[in-house]
Design a protein around this motif. Structure first.
Motif, short mmCIF file in Angstrom:
data_model
loop_
_atom_site.label_atom_id
_atom_site.label_comp_id
_atom_site.label_asym_id
_atom_site.label_seq_id
_atom_site.Cartn_x
_atom_site.Cartn_y
_atom_site.Cartn_z
N UNK A 15 0.84 -1.20 0.00
CA UNK A 15 0.00 0.00 0.00
C UNK A 15 0.87 1.25 0.00
N UNK A 16 1.88 1.27 0.84
CA UNK A 16 2.79 2.42 0.89
C UNK A 16 3.53 2.62 -0.42
N UNK A 17 3.98 1.53 -1.03
CA UNK A 17 4.70 1.62 -2.30
C UNK A 17 3.78 2.16 -3.40
N UNK A 18 2.54 1.68 -3.44
CA UNK A 18 1.58 2.19 -4.44
C UNK A 18 1.33 3.67 -4.25
N UNK A 19 1.21 4.11 -3.00
CA UNK A 19 0.99 5.53 -2.72
C UNK A 19 2.17 6.38 -3.19
N UNK A 20 3.38 5.89 -2.96
CA UNK A 20 4.57 6.63 -3.41
C UNK A 20 4.62 6.68 -4.93
N UNK A 21 4.35 5.57 -5.59
CA UNK A 21 4.35 5.54 -7.07
C UNK A 21 3.29 6.48 -7.61
N UNK A 22 2.10 6.47 -7.05
CA UNK A 22 1.04 7.38 -7.50
C UNK A 22 1.45 8.84 -7.31
N UNK A 23 2.11 9.13 -6.20
CA UNK A 23 2.58 10.49 -5.94
C UNK A 23 3.61 10.93 -6.97
N UNK A 24 4.56 10.05 -7.28
CA UNK A 24 5.58 10.37 -8.29
C UNK A 24 4.96 10.54 -9.67
N UNK A 25 4.00 9.68 -10.01
CA UNK A 25 3.32 9.80 -11.30
C UNK A 25 2.55 11.12 -11.39
N UNK A 26 1.88 11.49 -10.32
CA UNK A 26 1.13 12.75 -10.31
C UNK A 26 2.07 13.93 -10.48
N UNK A 27 3.21 13.89 -9.83
CA UNK A 27 4.19 14.97 -10.00
C UNK A 27 4.67 15.04 -11.44
N UNK A 28 4.88 13.88 -12.07
CA UNK A 28 5.31 13.88 -13.47
C UNK A 28 4.24 14.50 -14.36
N UNK A 29 2.96 14.17 -14.11
CA UNK A 29 1.88 14.71 -14.92
C UNK A 29 1.80 16.23 -14.82
N UNK A 30 2.25 16.78 -13.72
CA UNK A 30 2.22 18.23 -13.52
C UNK A 30 3.61 18.86 -13.64
N UNK A 31 4.55 18.12 -14.19
CA UNK A 31 5.93 18.60 -14.30
C UNK A 31 6.01 19.78 -15.27
N UNK A 32 6.65 20.82 -14.83
CA UNK A 32 6.76 22.03 -15.65
C UNK A 32 7.61 21.80 -16.90
N UNK A 33 8.63 20.94 -16.81
CA UNK A 33 9.45 20.65 -17.98
C UNK A 33 8.63 19.98 -19.08
N UNK A 34 7.77 19.05 -18.71
CA UNK A 34 6.91 18.40 -19.69
C UNK A 34 5.98 19.42 -20.33
N UNK A 35 5.35 20.25 -19.51
CA UNK A 35 4.44 21.27 -20.05
C UNK A 35 5.20 22.24 -20.96
N UNK A 36 6.39 22.65 -20.55
CA UNK A 36 7.17 23.59 -21.36
C UNK A 36 7.58 22.97 -22.69
N UNK A 37 8.00 21.70 -22.65
CA UNK A 37 8.38 21.03 -23.90
C UNK A 37 7.20 20.95 -24.86
N UNK A 38 6.04 20.58 -24.35
CA UNK A 38 4.85 20.50 -25.20
C UNK A 38 4.46 21.87 -25.73
N UNK A 39 4.56 22.89 -24.86
CA UNK A 39 4.25 24.26 -25.31
C UNK A 39 5.21 24.72 -26.40
#
Length: 156
Positions: free
Chosen positions: A12-36
């Motif tokens: 459960x703890x590992x899944x929570x950490x993975x979900x948190x990291x994935x969520x951060x990636x989805x909101x990553x400014x570098x990703x948004x800037x590259x797409x922009x």
């Protein structure tokens, strides 16, 4: 003294950490800037143009009809970077498409995988690689949008 977690607690703890990291990636400014940079910056509030930063050479107009070796190399790096980001987005989407509230991303995953498989590495042809970069960016944006909307609603 070492504390040993029960397997269920650890999972459960590992899944929570993975979900948190994935969520951060989805909101990553570098990703948004590259797409922009590839697709154009979205509109800001009340249709005001968004602030644009001066991007890498690959996203600017060429000064001469023929790209320099540096521009071709930079484009190759941009394609490789966006392919890696798209791979990660596909992995996240595949995991989350089966989690409530079940984002409708099946078609976007298929399109993203098709874009990724067009040609896996830069071919060294500036025009072809630039078109591939744009195709990758469109697929990434198409996949990112429903994942971010679901996430912002606080349901994950």
């Amino acid at each position: 003294m070492n504390a040993v977690l029960a397997p269920a607690t650890f999972a459960t703890g590992a899944r929570d950490i993975i979900n948190s990291l994935e969520t951060r990636f989805l909101h990553d400014e570098d990703l948004a800037n590259d797409l922009d940079e590839v697709l154009g910056a979205p509109s800001g509030p009340v249709n005001m143009p968004a602030v644009r930063r001066r991007g890498p050479l690959v996203f600017r107009r060429l000064r001469s009809p023929e790209p320099t070796r540096g521009e071709v190399a930079e484009l190759g790096r941009a394609v490789t970077r966006l392919e890696r980001m798209l791979d990660r987005l596909i992995t996240i989407a595949k995991r989350r498409e089966w989690m409530p509230p079940y984002p409708n991303v099946a078609e976007a995953i298929v399109r993203a995988e098709a874009a990724r498989e067009q040609h896996r590495t830069p071919v060294g042809d500036y025009t072809t690689d630039r078109a591939h970069l744009r195709h990758l960016a469109m697929a990434a944006a198409d996949l990112l949008a429903p994942l971010v909307v679901i996430n912002e609603e606080g349901e994950r």
